[in-house]
Write a protein that holds these residues in place. Structure first.
Motif, short mmCIF file in Angstrom:
data_model
loop_
_atom_site.label_atom_id
_atom_site.label_comp_id
_atom_site.label_asym_id
_atom_site.label_seq_id
_atom_site.Cartn_x
_atom_site.Cartn_y
_atom_site.Cartn_z
N LEU A 2 0.79 -1.23 0.00
CA LEU A 2 0.00 0.00 0.00
C LEU A 2 0.82 1.28 0.00
CD1 LEU A 2 -2.93 -0.80 2.44
CD2 LEU A 2 -2.87 -0.95 -0.03
N LEU A 3 2.14 1.18 0.12
CA LEU A 3 2.95 2.38 0.30
C LEU A 3 3.20 3.15 -1.00
CD1 LEU A 3 5.60 1.19 2.90
CD2 LEU A 3 3.57 2.58 3.28
N GLU A 4 3.07 2.49 -2.14
CA GLU A 4 3.29 3.11 -3.44
C GLU A 4 4.62 3.87 -3.51
OE1 GLU A 4 -0.09 5.39 -4.60
OE2 GLU A 4 -1.38 3.64 -4.77
N PRO A 5 5.74 3.19 -3.24
CA PRO A 5 7.04 3.87 -3.29
C PRO A 5 7.53 4.03 -4.71
CG PRO A 5 7.36 1.57 -2.82
CD PRO A 5 5.88 1.77 -2.90
N ASN A 6 8.46 4.97 -4.93
CA ASN A 6 9.18 4.98 -6.20
C ASN A 6 10.62 4.48 -6.02
OD1 ASN A 6 10.37 7.30 -5.01
ND2 ASN A 6 8.91 8.63 -6.05
N LEU A 7 11.00 4.18 -4.77
CA LEU A 7 12.26 3.50 -4.48
C LEU A 7 11.99 2.47 -3.39
CD1 LEU A 7 15.29 3.00 -4.62
CD2 LEU A 7 15.62 4.92 -3.03
N LEU A 8 12.31 1.23 -3.69
CA LEU A 8 12.06 0.12 -2.77
C LEU A 8 13.39 -0.51 -2.37
CD1 LEU A 8 9.82 -1.56 -1.44
CD2 LEU A 8 9.73 -2.95 -3.50
N LEU A 9 13.66 -0.59 -1.06
CA LEU A 9 14.87 -1.21 -0.53
C LEU A 9 14.50 -2.55 0.11
CD1 LEU A 9 16.40 1.90 1.31
CD2 LEU A 9 16.69 1.24 -1.08
N LEU A 10 15.05 -3.64 -0.40
CA LEU A 10 14.72 -4.98 0.11
C LEU A 10 15.98 -5.65 0.63
CD1 LEU A 10 12.37 -6.34 -2.72
CD2 LEU A 10 11.74 -5.07 -0.66
N ASP A 11 15.97 -6.02 1.91
CA ASP A 11 17.12 -6.68 2.52
C ASP A 11 16.78 -8.15 2.76
OD1 ASP A 11 19.49 -7.24 3.74
OD2 ASP A 11 19.28 -5.79 5.37
N GLU A 12 17.39 -9.04 1.97
CA GLU A 12 17.15 -10.48 2.04
C GLU A 12 15.65 -10.80 2.04
OE1 GLU A 12 19.33 -12.64 1.61
OE2 GLU A 12 21.26 -11.89 2.28
N PRO A 13 14.93 -10.41 0.98
CA PRO A 13 13.47 -10.55 0.99
C PRO A 13 12.97 -11.98 0.89
CG PRO A 13 14.22 -9.83 -1.17
CD PRO A 13 15.42 -9.80 -0.27
#
Length: 496
Positions: free
Chosen positions: A441-452
């Protein structure tokens, strides 16, 4: 050490995880437990360790048992673990995992913490070893070292893991949790996988044949319907003939429905869940221009005498996919924390775009989940940044309906029964899915994923991979997972 398991069953309410499980474990066996998220792998280990009790049945240790248990995410007392390892390191037989790690430091990466914890466990001199997802934070070299150590430990060893490479290297037998049962496969993981695939292909073929029968019945029924309608028009002058045709049609229709019902309920096999697509999509807020989302100049970070980041220069453009790789302790998580604005003690300069909307998926310490909440409460309080206990209040204040909230929860297969379940009752994989559901739901334009992909079974991992591929904004991923590294077209890689 020998272990006998008799008529073992575990049930939570109406949910049966496994039932009537019987087996015998010989000394030296290394058993890999494999199954979907929520299938009961951690629960089984907890029963084995005496932390939980079974609903029925029992586990008997035929000799005096000394149990060592590596629990998932159990690093709350890390300082005590570290002190114990430092005090006993000279007496340990297995120190390979911590070779090169400065044990006098105050700052450790998640991978280094896991290796220190594992070093304690494998040197306890136990005769029963339980490992719950031990490879989640480990690089490839450390996974191979751990597998070699475990294979050569004395006693019974049970490993719950989604890491297929690790299971191939370490396990001599597989227990597969599926459909509320535990299936035993003798031999290594590759033999299990081949046998599993054969069974699935047989199931898929039966599914196709039964559906073909059903379609044939449906086609015959359509023809009867058309013929009856046509004869009804022709036979209007003969009411007796029309009545007989109608009676025959009703009888045939009843026979058809019974046959189809039998095929659907008794003969149509259920396709494996991993053959059903998991739809996962990160919402995206379009970026209005082509300026960089973030510019990083001469970024460095040190912990006392240890430098983990050294003069990094790069910028993040809209729609770029960036991979961050490196061995445990190289600073990958630290880099994401700096980019997310959580870690502020660093050298260098970071310039953020005016329209930057950033979302950060932390490595799985789960401190962003409130274990006192139900799934519904956790989800809604996250979305609205405040407490709302009723749907009426949601609709009044924020114009959000109950259906909208439930629909978001269902995106990751949290059905209606999950809304009232406590966060503490979810498996680790289900907690990961809930955290992804919140990000939707956050609708980001930059997504940071750490060991997803930590804790995720193969099907859920595929859903995450597809979501990363299809995300239209910029994305930075830290991972050791070979599938994530190799199956996505990265714009560039940062190797720390």
């Amino acid at each position: 050490m020998e272990v006998k398991i008799s008529k073992l069953k575990k049930q939570f309410g109406k949910l049966v995880l496994f039932d009537n499980f019987n087996t015998f474990i010989s000394n030296g066996e290394t058993i890999g437990i494999y199954g979907e998220n929520g299938s009961g792998k951690t629960t089984f280990l907890d029963i084995f360790a005496g932390i939980q009790t079974p609903t029925l049945g029992k586990i008997e240790y035929l000799q005096s048992s000394n149990i060592a248990y590596f629990e998932q995410n159990d690093l709350k007392n890390f300082q005590e673990i570290l002190n114990e390892v430092v005090a006993n390191i000279t007496n340990y037989k297995h120190t390979e995992l911590v070779d090169g790690i400065n044990l006098n430091s105050n700052n450790f990466s998640s991978g280094e913490r896991a290796k220190i914890y594992l070093t304690k466990i494998i040197n306890l001199g136990a005769n029963v070893y339980l490992f719950d997802e031990p490879t989640n934070h480990l690089d490839e070299k450390s996974i191979r070292i751990l597998a070699h150590i475990i294979k050569n430990l004395y006693g019974v060893k049970i490993l719950a893991s989604h890491d297929e490479t690790f299971l191939k290297l370490a396990a001599s037998k597989i227990w597969y949790l599926k459909n509320n049962q535990i299936e035993i496969y003798k031999g290594n993981f590759e033999k299990f996988w081949y046998s599993k695939r054969e069974k699935e292909e047989e199931t898929e073929e039966r599914f196709r044949l039964v559906m073909k029968k059903i379609e044939k019945y449906r086609e015959n029924d359509r023809r009867r319907q058309d013929k009856f309608t046509e004869n009804k028009k022709i036979g209007k002058a003969d009411p007796v003939k029309v009545f007989r045709k109608k009676y025959k049609f009703i009888h045939q229709n009843k026979v058809y429905k019974n046959r189809v019902r039998r095929l659907l309920n008794k003969e149509l096999p259920k396709l494996p869940k991993d053959k059903q697509d998991l739809l996962l999509e990160f919402a995206y807020a379009p970026f209005e221009n082509n300026e960089p989302l973030m510019v990083i100049d001469n970024l460095s970070k040190s912990y006392t005498k240890r430098k983990v980041l050294n003069n990094l220069d790069f910028q993040i453009e809209p729609k770029e996919k960036i991979l961050v790789i490196g061995p445990n302790g190289s600073g990958k998580t630290t880099l994401l924390k700096i980019l997310a604005g959580i870690e502020r003690d660093f050298e260098g300069k970071i310039t953020r775009g005016e329209k930057l909307n950033l979302a950060y998926f932390k490595q799985d310490n789960f401190d962003d989940l409130n274990y006192k909440n139900t799934v519904f409460e956790e989800f809604v309080k996250f979305v609205l940044h405040q407490n709302h206990d009723t749907f009426k209040e949601l609709e009044t204040v924020h114009n959000i309906t109950a259906e909208q909230v439930l629909e978001q929860i269902k995106l990751l297969e949290f059905d209606s029964s999950y809304t009232k379940r406590g966060i503490a009752d979810l498996s680790e994989g289900e907690k990961i899915k809930l955290r992804f559901a919140k990000l939707l739901l956050l609708e980001p334009n930059l997504l940071l994923l750490d060991e997803p992909t930590n804790h995720l079974d193969s099907r859920n991992k595929t859903g995450v991979l597809n979501a990363i591929k299809n995300f239209e904004g910029a994305i930075i991923v830290v991972t050791h997972d070979p599938e994530v590294i190799n199956l996505i077209n990265w714009d560039y890689k940062i190797n720390l």
